[in-house]
Enzyme design. Structure first.
Site, mmCIF file in Angstrom:
data_model
loop_
_atom_site.group_PDB
_atom_site.id
_atom_site.type_symbol
_atom_site.label_atom_id
_atom_site.label_comp_id
_atom_site.label_asym_id
_atom_site.label_seq_id
_atom_site.Cartn_x
_atom_site.Cartn_y
_atom_site.Cartn_z
ATOM 1 N N ASP A 2 29.655 33.110 30.874
ATOM 2 C CA ASP A 2 30.481 34.320 30.978
ATOM 3 C C ASP A 2 30.674 34.972 29.615
ATOM 4 O OD1 ASP A 2 31.942 36.242 32.269
ATOM 5 O OD2 ASP A 2 33.745 35.012 32.520
ATOM 6 N N ASN B 184 28.936 37.972 28.557
ATOM 7 C CA ASN B 184 27.801 38.763 28.046
ATOM 8 C C ASN B 184 28.211 40.210 27.761
ATOM 9 O OD1 ASN B 184 26.335 36.494 28.532
ATOM 10 N ND2 ASN B 184 25.095 37.330 30.202
ATOM 11 N N ARG C 18 31.232 41.496 27.187
ATOM 12 C CA ARG C 18 32.166 41.628 26.060
ATOM 13 C C ARG C 18 31.467 41.384 24.727
ATOM 14 N NH1 ARG C 18 36.315 37.696 28.599
ATOM 15 N NH2 ARG C 18 34.563 37.471 30.039
ATOM 16 N N ARG D 84 26.029 46.701 27.982
ATOM 17 C CA ARG D 84 26.226 45.365 28.552
ATOM 18 C C ARG D 84 24.909 44.604 28.706
ATOM 19 N NH1 ARG D 84 30.756 43.996 31.189
ATOM 20 N NH2 ARG D 84 29.544 42.788 32.661
ATOM 21 N N ASN E 150 29.105 39.304 42.452
ATOM 22 C CA ASN E 150 28.532 40.178 41.422
ATOM 23 C C ASN E 150 27.804 41.407 41.987
ATOM 24 O OD1 ASN E 150 27.824 37.416 39.146
ATOM 25 N ND2 ASN E 150 29.508 38.878 39.077
ATOM 26 N N TRP E 151 27.553 41.443 43.307
ATOM 27 C CA TRP E 151 26.952 42.646 43.909
ATOM 28 C C TRP E 151 27.879 43.844 43.755
ATOM 29 C CZ3 TRP E 151 22.014 42.117 44.941
ATOM 30 C CH2 TRP E 151 21.508 40.884 45.366
ATOM 31 N N ARG F 139 29.168 44.927 41.164
ATOM 32 C CA ARG F 139 28.998 45.596 39.869
ATOM 33 C C ARG F 139 28.190 46.884 40.051
ATOM 34 N NH1 ARG F 139 28.524 41.171 35.104
ATOM 35 N NH2 ARG F 139 30.279 39.940 35.793
ATOM 36 N N ARG G 85 32.897 26.600 30.714
ATOM 37 C CA ARG G 85 32.962 28.043 30.921
ATOM 38 C C ARG G 85 33.242 28.723 29.602
ATOM 39 N NH1 ARG G 85 35.201 31.769 35.773
ATOM 40 N NH2 ARG G 85 34.478 33.737 34.885
ATOM 41 N N GLU H 33 35.038 17.002 34.569
ATOM 42 C CA GLU H 33 35.858 17.390 33.411
ATOM 43 C C GLU H 33 35.621 18.869 33.126
ATOM 44 O OE1 GLU H 33 38.079 15.495 31.892
ATOM 45 O OE2 GLU H 33 37.550 13.811 33.204
HETATM 46 C C1 IPE Z 1 31.168 34.351 37.040
HETATM 47 O O1 IPE Z 1 31.402 35.328 36.073
HETATM 48 C C2 IPE Z 1 29.801 34.522 37.594
HETATM 49 C C3 IPE Z 1 28.692 34.273 36.677
HETATM 50 C C4 IPE Z 1 28.807 33.833 35.466
HETATM 51 C C5 IPE Z 1 27.384 34.544 37.193
HETATM 52 P P1 IPE Z 1 32.159 36.685 36.442
HETATM 53 O O2 IPE Z 1 32.306 37.438 35.171
HETATM 54 O O3 IPE Z 1 31.456 37.372 37.553
HETATM 55 O O4 IPE Z 1 33.552 36.153 36.989
HETATM 56 P P2 IPE Z 1 34.984 36.824 37.041
HETATM 57 O O5 IPE Z 1 34.799 38.181 37.675
HETATM 58 O O6 IPE Z 1 35.462 36.942 35.642
HETATM 59 O O7 IPE Z 1 35.799 35.891 37.849
HETATM 60 C C1 IPE Z 2 28.237 36.856 32.586
HETATM 61 O O1 IPE Z 2 28.709 37.795 31.698
HETATM 62 C C2 IPE Z 2 26.931 37.242 33.235
HETATM 63 C C3 IPE Z 2 27.013 37.511 34.680
HETATM 64 C C4 IPE Z 2 28.097 37.422 35.417
HETATM 65 C C5 IPE Z 2 25.785 37.944 35.316
HETATM 66 P P1 IPE Z 2 29.529 39.037 32.209
HETATM 67 O O2 IPE Z 2 28.564 40.117 32.586
HETATM 68 O O3 IPE Z 2 30.484 38.641 33.271
HETATM 69 O O4 IPE Z 2 30.315 39.483 30.901
HETATM 70 P P2 IPE Z 2 31.825 39.919 30.813
HETATM 71 O O5 IPE Z 2 32.645 38.855 31.478
HETATM 72 O O6 IPE Z 2 31.948 41.234 31.522
HETATM 73 O O7 IPE Z 2 32.090 40.024 29.356
HETATM 74 MG MG MG Z 3 32.377 37.959 33.298
#
Ligand code: IPE
Ligand code: IPE
Ligand code: MG
Length: 248
Positions: free
Chosen positions: A22, A24, A26, A35, A70-71, A73, A190, A209
């Site tokens: 998680d 990427n 930011r 992004r 994630n769909w 987005r 995470r 853990e």
């Molecule tokens: C969790 O990250 C899913 C993946 C890393 C693929 P998200 O960024 O989608 O999760 P939330 O929205 O912060 O819970």
């Molecule tokens: C994780 O990074 C990658 C996927 C969920 C595909 P994010 O895209 O969720 O990055 P943030 O959380 O918006 O920074």
């Molecule tokens: Mg994220």
């Protein structure tokens, strides 16, 4: 950091590490980049992490690449990610195969672009017999969906008269999950400071853990992994029993 750092106990390494990659977006924003630049750098980090698991003797890793949520987005980002997965598979498969990586995918793959599905099936077939690192990638993965489907499959078997409800135990349920034969994760990592599971491996993480770090995924290099392993080896995994010598 080619070999296992000396302060890590080889005999107490996690046998399976799960990652929620998680942060990427930011990471990119911090640098004034789009992004997708974060996703690209995240992919580079992942490539080295797979190799790192092999170098350090960690046999299984599972990464969360795309959730069922994630769909939601923007379409452009979703399309970019699907293309990135496909491109990575094409580009990296030969090298991963050569290094003995066994690739598996977890999730409802039927909703993915058909060209990506084809690449995935081929990658699994080609690497199925490899004995090195098992690399599970969760794509269009949702843990509640996974468990729901397991329930449906078992209900079907009961309906057909081939399974008695009283014979359903934990292993019967595990057998219906996407990757039924691997061990549960010992450690979940995470990145990006979020402390939630986001519908990831809810069944499998029962006694795992949990480790959270503020680093964004594209910054999660070997030294960050080393730190996580050190923290893991400080934990006393009691599994409901009384304290062991480690914490006594
Ligand atoms: C969790 O990250 C899913 C993946 C890393 C693929 P998200 O960024 O989608 O999760 P939330 O929205 O912060 O819970
Ligand atoms: C994780 O990074 C990658 C996927 C969920 C595909 P994010 O895209 O969720 O990055 P943030 O959380 O918006 O920074
Ligand atoms: Mg994220």
């Amino acid at each position: 950091m080619k070999t296992l750092p000396v302060d890590i106990d080889r005999d107490r390494l996690p046998q399976h590490v799960a990652f929620i990659m998680d942060g990427n977006g930011r990471w990119a924003k911090q640098r004034g980049l789009p992004r997708i630049a974060g996703h690209r750098q995240g992919a580079r980090i992942l490539k080295d992490l797979v190799r790192c698991c092999k170098d350090w003797g960690i046999p299984t890793l599972t990464v969360y690449a795309f959730s069922t949520e994630n769909w939601q987005r923007p379409l452009k980002e979703v399309e970019f990610l699907m293309r990135l997965f496909e491109r990575l598979l094409r580009k990296e498969l030969a090298e991963m195969h050569q290094e003995g990586v066994r690739l598996q995918f977890l999730g409802d793959l039927s909703e993915l672009p058909s060209t990506l599905q084809t690449e995935m099936t081929q990658a699994c077939d080609i690497t199925a017999q490899n004995q090195g690192v098992t690399f599970n990638v969760a794509v269009n993965y949702g843990s509640r969906l996974e468990i729901t489907r397991a329930c449906q499959a078992l209900a079907q078997q009961v309906k057909q008269g081939i399974l008695n409800p009283e014979d359903i135990d934990e292993s019967t349920i595990s057998q219906q999950l996407y990757a039924p034969n691997g061990p549960d994760p010992d450690l979940l990592i995470r990145t990006s400071g979020e402390q939630r599971l986001s519908n990831y491996l809810l069944w499998q993480l029962a006694y795992t853990e949990l480790y959270f770090t503020d680093r964004f995924w594209p910054d999660f290099d070997r030294s960050a992994f080393h730190e996580a392993l050190l923290a893991y080896q400080q934990r006393d995994r009691r599994f409901g029993k009384v304290a062991t010598a480690l914490s006594a």
